[in-house]
Design a protein around this motif. Structure first.
Motif, PDB file in Angstrom:
ATOM      1  N   UNK A  32      83.036  22.673  59.099  1.00  0.00           N
ATOM      2  CA  UNK A  32      83.206  21.218  59.200  1.00  0.00           C
ATOM      3  C   UNK A  32      82.417  20.649  60.371  1.00  0.00           C
ATOM      4  N   UNK A  33      82.382  21.363  61.488  1.00  0.00           N
ATOM      5  CA  UNK A  33      81.577  20.904  62.626  1.00  0.00           C
ATOM      6  C   UNK A  33      80.109  20.852  62.242  1.00  0.00           C
ATOM      7  N   UNK A  34      79.646  21.924  61.590  1.00  0.00           N
ATOM      8  CA  UNK A  34      78.229  22.013  61.230  1.00  0.00           C
ATOM      9  C   UNK A  34      77.824  20.983  60.187  1.00  0.00           C
ATOM     10  N   UNK A  35      78.748  20.617  59.307  1.00  0.00           N
ATOM     11  CA  UNK A  35      78.449  19.652  58.246  1.00  0.00           C
ATOM     12  C   UNK A  35      78.767  18.214  58.640  1.00  0.00           C
ATOM     13  N   UNK A  36      79.212  18.017  59.858  1.00  0.00           N
ATOM     14  CA  UNK A  36      79.501  16.669  60.334  1.00  0.00           C
ATOM     15  C   UNK A  36      80.784  16.071  59.802  1.00  0.00           C
ATOM     16  N   UNK A  61      75.276  16.384  68.101  1.00  0.00           N
ATOM     17  CA  UNK A  61      76.330  16.228  67.101  1.00  0.00           C
ATOM     18  C   UNK A  61      75.804  15.284  66.020  1.00  0.00           C
ATOM     19  N   UNK A  62      76.148  15.548  64.790  1.00  0.00           N
ATOM     20  CA  UNK A  62      75.570  14.791  63.670  1.00  0.00           C
ATOM     21  C   UNK A  62      75.988  13.324  63.701  1.00  0.00           C
ATOM     22  N   UNK A  63      75.116  12.489  63.168  1.00  0.00           N
ATOM     23  CA  UNK A  63      75.389  11.055  63.083  1.00  0.00           C
ATOM     24  C   UNK A  63      76.597  10.787  62.206  1.00  0.00           C
ATOM     25  N   UNK A  64      76.753  11.581  61.170  1.00  0.00           N
ATOM     26  CA  UNK A  64      77.877  11.412  60.264  1.00  0.00           C
ATOM     27  C   UNK A  64      79.188  11.549  61.041  1.00  0.00           C
ATOM     28  N   UNK A  65      79.259  12.533  61.937  1.00  0.00           N
ATOM     29  CA  UNK A  65      80.462  12.742  62.737  1.00  0.00           C
ATOM     30  C   UNK A  65      80.693  11.592  63.698  1.00  0.00           C
TER      31      UNK A  65
END
Length: 69
Positions: A32-36, A61-65
């Protein structure tokens, strides 16, 4: 250069399971961290930086997150 958690893991040659074990979290949490889909807690983020031997500002950290906050 900033790197995502997935990039750091792959460059280190680790599996999600290995990282999960080392950080004492579930493998789905790492995914979940890696996929945002979620962000690590601040305390965990510090552990992640130490685990990969990088500084916090080197972790992207991803923009999605970030947009969920």
């Amino acid at each position: 250069m900033r790197k995502t958690l997935k990039e750091l893991r792959k460059e280190s040659g680790f599996t999600q399971g290995y990282v999960a074990n080392a950080l004492e979290v579930d493998q789905t949490t790492v995914s979940k961290w890696e996929n945002g889909e979620s962000l690590p807690r601040v305390e965990t983020l510090l552990e992640i930086a130490k685990f990969y031997n990088v500084t916090l500002d080197m972790i992207e950290l991803s923009k999605k997150s970030r947009s969920k906050k």
